[in-house]
Design a protein around this motif. Structure first.
Motif, PDB file in Angstrom:
ATOM      1  N   VAL A   2     -77.777  67.274  57.695  1.00 19.98           N
ATOM      2  CA  VAL A   2     -76.625  66.976  56.836  1.00 19.98           C
ATOM      3  C   VAL A   2     -75.358  67.616  57.392  1.00 19.98           C
ATOM      4  O   VAL A   2     -74.295  66.985  57.463  1.00 19.98           O
ATOM      5  N   THR A   3     -75.480  68.869  57.804  1.00 20.22           N
ATOM      6  CA  THR A   3     -74.323  69.578  58.349  1.00 20.22           C
ATOM      7  C   THR A   3     -73.802  68.896  59.609  1.00 20.22           C
ATOM      8  O   THR A   3     -72.598  68.675  59.776  1.00 20.22           O
ATOM      9  N   THR A   4     -74.719  68.547  60.499  1.00 19.41           N
ATOM     10  CA  THR A   4     -74.322  67.882  61.744  1.00 19.41           C
ATOM     11  C   THR A   4     -73.681  66.527  61.468  1.00 19.41           C
ATOM     12  O   THR A   4     -72.665  66.171  62.074  1.00 19.41           O
ATOM     13  N   ALA A   5     -74.278  65.773  60.537  1.00 16.84           N
ATOM     14  CA  ALA A   5     -73.721  64.464  60.196  1.00 16.84           C
ATOM     15  C   ALA A   5     -72.360  64.593  59.520  1.00 16.84           C
ATOM     16  O   ALA A   5     -71.466  63.769  59.736  1.00 16.84           O
ATOM     17  N   ALA A   6     -72.189  65.634  58.719  1.00 14.44           N
ATOM     18  CA  ALA A   6     -70.907  65.841  58.036  1.00 14.44           C
ATOM     19  C   ALA A   6     -69.788  66.112  59.034  1.00 14.44           C
ATOM     20  O   ALA A   6     -68.632  65.733  58.805  1.00 14.44           O
ATOM     21  N   ILE A   7     -70.129  66.752  60.143  1.00 19.17           N
ATOM     22  CA  ILE A   7     -69.143  67.011  61.192  1.00 19.17           C
ATOM     23  C   ILE A   7     -68.626  65.691  61.779  1.00 19.17           C
ATOM     24  O   ILE A   7     -67.524  65.628  62.322  1.00 19.17           O
ATOM     25  N   PHE A  17     -62.013  62.285  49.045  1.00 18.72           N
ATOM     26  CA  PHE A  17     -63.356  61.806  48.695  1.00 18.72           C
ATOM     27  C   PHE A  17     -63.949  60.974  49.816  1.00 18.72           C
ATOM     28  O   PHE A  17     -65.130  61.096  50.144  1.00 18.72           O
ATOM     29  N   MET A  18     -63.137  60.119  50.420  1.00 15.99           N
ATOM     30  CA  MET A  18     -63.646  59.193  51.428  1.00 15.99           C
ATOM     31  C   MET A  18     -63.689  59.797  52.821  1.00 15.99           C
ATOM     32  O   MET A  18     -64.461  59.368  53.666  1.00 15.99           O
ATOM     33  N   GLN A  19     -62.878  60.798  53.073  1.00 17.37           N
ATOM     34  CA  GLN A  19     -62.868  61.438  54.385  1.00 17.37           C
ATOM     35  C   GLN A  19     -64.011  62.435  54.549  1.00 17.37           C
ATOM     36  O   GLN A  19     -64.411  62.760  55.668  1.00 17.37           O
ATOM     37  N   ASN A  20     -64.525  62.939  53.437  1.00 17.68           N
ATOM     38  CA  ASN A  20     -65.475  64.053  53.489  1.00 17.68           C
ATOM     39  C   ASN A  20     -66.694  63.777  52.626  1.00 17.68           C
ATOM     40  O   ASN A  20     -66.699  62.879  51.779  1.00 17.68           O
ATOM     41  N   THR A  21     -67.719  64.602  52.820  1.00 19.98           N
ATOM     42  CA  THR A  21     -68.920  64.545  51.977  1.00 19.98           C
ATOM     43  C   THR A  21     -69.162  65.932  51.372  1.00 19.98           C
ATOM     44  O   THR A  21     -70.266  66.479  51.447  1.00 19.98           O
ATOM     45  N   ASN A  22     -68.097  66.471  50.782  1.00 25.14           N
ATOM     46  CA  ASN A  22     -68.133  67.869  50.320  1.00 25.14           C
ATOM     47  C   ASN A  22     -69.271  68.161  49.347  1.00 25.14           C
ATOM     48  O   ASN A  22     -69.973  69.160  49.478  1.00 25.14           O
ATOM     49  N   ALA A  23     -69.433  67.285  48.354  1.00 26.13           N
ATOM     50  CA  ALA A  23     -70.432  67.551  47.320  1.00 26.13           C
ATOM     51  C   ALA A  23     -71.843  67.565  47.900  1.00 26.13           C
ATOM     52  O   ALA A  23     -72.656  68.444  47.577  1.00 26.13           O
ATOM     53  N   ALA A  24     -72.133  66.607  48.773  1.00 28.45           N
ATOM     54  CA  ALA A  24     -73.465  66.551  49.392  1.00 28.45           C
ATOM     55  C   ALA A  24     -73.717  67.776  50.254  1.00 28.45           C
ATOM     56  O   ALA A  24     -74.834  68.310  50.284  1.00 28.45           O
ATOM     57  N   ILE A  25     -72.688  68.232  50.969  1.00 24.81           N
ATOM     58  CA  ILE A  25     -72.828  69.431  51.801  1.00 24.81           C
ATOM     59  C   ILE A  25     -73.173  70.638  50.928  1.00 24.81           C
ATOM     60  O   ILE A  25     -74.061  71.435  51.259  1.00 24.81           O
TER      61      ILE A  25
END
Length: 463
Positions: free
Chosen positions: A350-355, A270-278
């Motif tokens: 969002v995609t770039t920030a998630a990276i 949960f804290m390492q990723n932003t899967n749901a937002a992506i």
């Protein structure tokens, strides 16, 4: 009032900071204001409200666990509820483009709540000796678990408050148009060239299906939003939090939001990723693509009114030109296209920030939350404007539709079973070159009787 009187001195671990005397926030918020004068953009109220829900829920949980003084907890909850109800919006002043992970954003809320709680206790704003922003308001929490939790809560809330109602309204009117135009048979077009007949209502049925498919995808993806890692604290281990804290806090969040939030089984993920937002952002991008297709189609079909297709008429909502009198442009459709372009751009952000996620945290969370929430807001408003000011008022130009249909060379497709593809193609070519209709050529060449030609080339038999 002189310059000195306009400020008070606030302190943090780095020293003293001048803060406007009438604000509730403190030194850390002011440092962020000073350090990041970037855009003037702020995270929206839906996000601030989610943060306040977290703070109220955390205080209630810590109170129940016996680790937070009951009187302090009640004042923190009261201050947070004032924010939830829309009070103190002007106190949240940190730029979207701020310190990584949203530490400044978290402290902005902590400081405002602590300051307001101090007032409730009879003290003065900024007196953190009564209620401390870190020790009390932020108890059992970290920026690293509260900011992604606020992203989940705010996005889920906006799905139900704005996006789903807008989609449902659009689907309802698309279905009405599908039924209204069911009997209208027109020339189909593929590659922008003549194609076999289709019902005008069927085109709208296609639009409805595309929008519905995205809603179904969003409903499937929303379950990831309901998975909260609150209680993971700094890196997912739950350090400094009571063992019952996370369950109690998330239960309180679910109660306050009336949404089925549950504790994540993997706080580290949960804290390492932003899967749901992506996921949600990707589906918003898909919705934008479909809406652009719809808006482009309707602009083509309404083009003219004398020199274009002019198969449908759009409601006139405003003059279209500053120089050409009487010109009416498809402004609502153009507006929708611009909105959808922004949504597609937001998804790229969002995609770039998630990276940017590294090891235990994604430092780019503020811009992820901002862009997803903005996309939901503008695409919801855009769909409502399109539905009410354009879609509802579309009418079919039946005479023009019949005119184009009668001239369509693709009616020749119905001859394939009777005379074969090559002979049918030759007839189409001859019709184009001579200007004679297919029906005239079939009768002239005695391939069919007038009655047979009429029956075979009847557009209603081709749908």
């Amino acid at each position: 009032m002189n310059e000195v009187d306009k400020f008070r001195i606030a302190k943090d671990t780095l020293g003293e900071v001048k803060v406007p005397e009438d604000v509730y926030y403190g030194a850390q918020t002011q440092r962020a204001v000073n350090n990041f004068p970037i855009s003037g953009l702020r995270l929206p109220f839906s996000f601030i409200k989610a943060q306040a829900i977290i703070k109220a829920s955390a205080a209630a949980a810590n109170k129940e666990c016996g680790v937070l003084n009951a009187k302090k907890a009640d004042c923190i909850i009261q201050a947070a509820e004032e924010i939830i109800n829309g009070k103190w919006n002007e106190q949240f002043v940190v730029d979207v483009y701020q310190a990584g992970a949203g530490t400044s954003q978290n402290m902005n809320v902590n400081e405002v709540i602590a300051s307001r709680a101090a007032e409730i206790l009879g003290g003065k704003k900024g007196d953190f000796s009564l209620v401390h922003p870190n020790d009390d308001v932020n108890m059992s929490q970290s920026t690293n678990d509260t900011i992604p939790t606020a992203i989940h809560i705010s996005i889920a809330g906006q799905l139900y408050e704005t996006l789903y109602p807008a989609i449902d309204h659009l689907l309802e009117v698309l279905e009405e148009k599908e039924k209204e135009f069911h009997s209208v048979v027109k020339a189909g077009r593929t590659h922008l060239q003549d194609a076999v007949p289709i019902r005008l209502g069927s085109e709208f049925k296609g639009y409805k299906g595309a929008v519905l498919s995205v809603k179904n995808a969003l409903k499937e993806a929303e379950k990831y939003l309901f998975d909260l890692g609150l209680g993971g604290n700094a890196v997912g281990t739950g350090i400094n939090a009571h063992e019952k804290y996370a369950v109690l806090a998330i239960k309180e969040i679910a109660k306050r939001t009336k949404l089925p939030f549950t504790q994540s089984e993997n706080t580290y993920m949960f804290m390492q990723n932003t899967n749901a937002a992506i996921r949600i952002s990707g589906h918003l991008r898909e919705l934008a693509v479909h809406l652009i297709k719809i808006s482009s189609d309707l602009r083509l079909l309404s083009s003219g009114p004398r020199t274009g297709l002019a198969e449908i008429t759009l409601p006139a909502v405003q003059p279209g030109s500053s120089i050409m009198p009487g010109k009416i442009n498809p402004v609502i459709l153009e507006n929708l296209y611009m909105i959808c372009s922004q949504v597609i751009g937001n998804d790229s952000c969002v995609t770039t920030a998630a990276i940017g996620s590294q090891l235990e945290i994604n430092p780019m969370m503020p811009v992820i939350g901002y862009n997803v929430l903005q996309s939901i807001t503008i695409i919801s408003n855009g769909m409502n404007v399109f539905t009410d000011k354009c879609l509802k008022g579309i009418s079919a130009n039946k005479e023009r539709i019949k005119e184009w249909l009668d001239q369509s060379l693709s009616l020749v497709t119905a001859l394939n079973p009777h005379i074969g593809y090559e002979k049918a193609a030759a007839l189409a070519k001859e019709s184009f070159e001579t200007g004679k209709t297919l029906k005239e050529l079939l009768i002239e060449k005695k391939l069919f009787t007038p009655e047979e030609a009429e029956r075979i080339l009847d557009p209603n038999s081709m749908i």
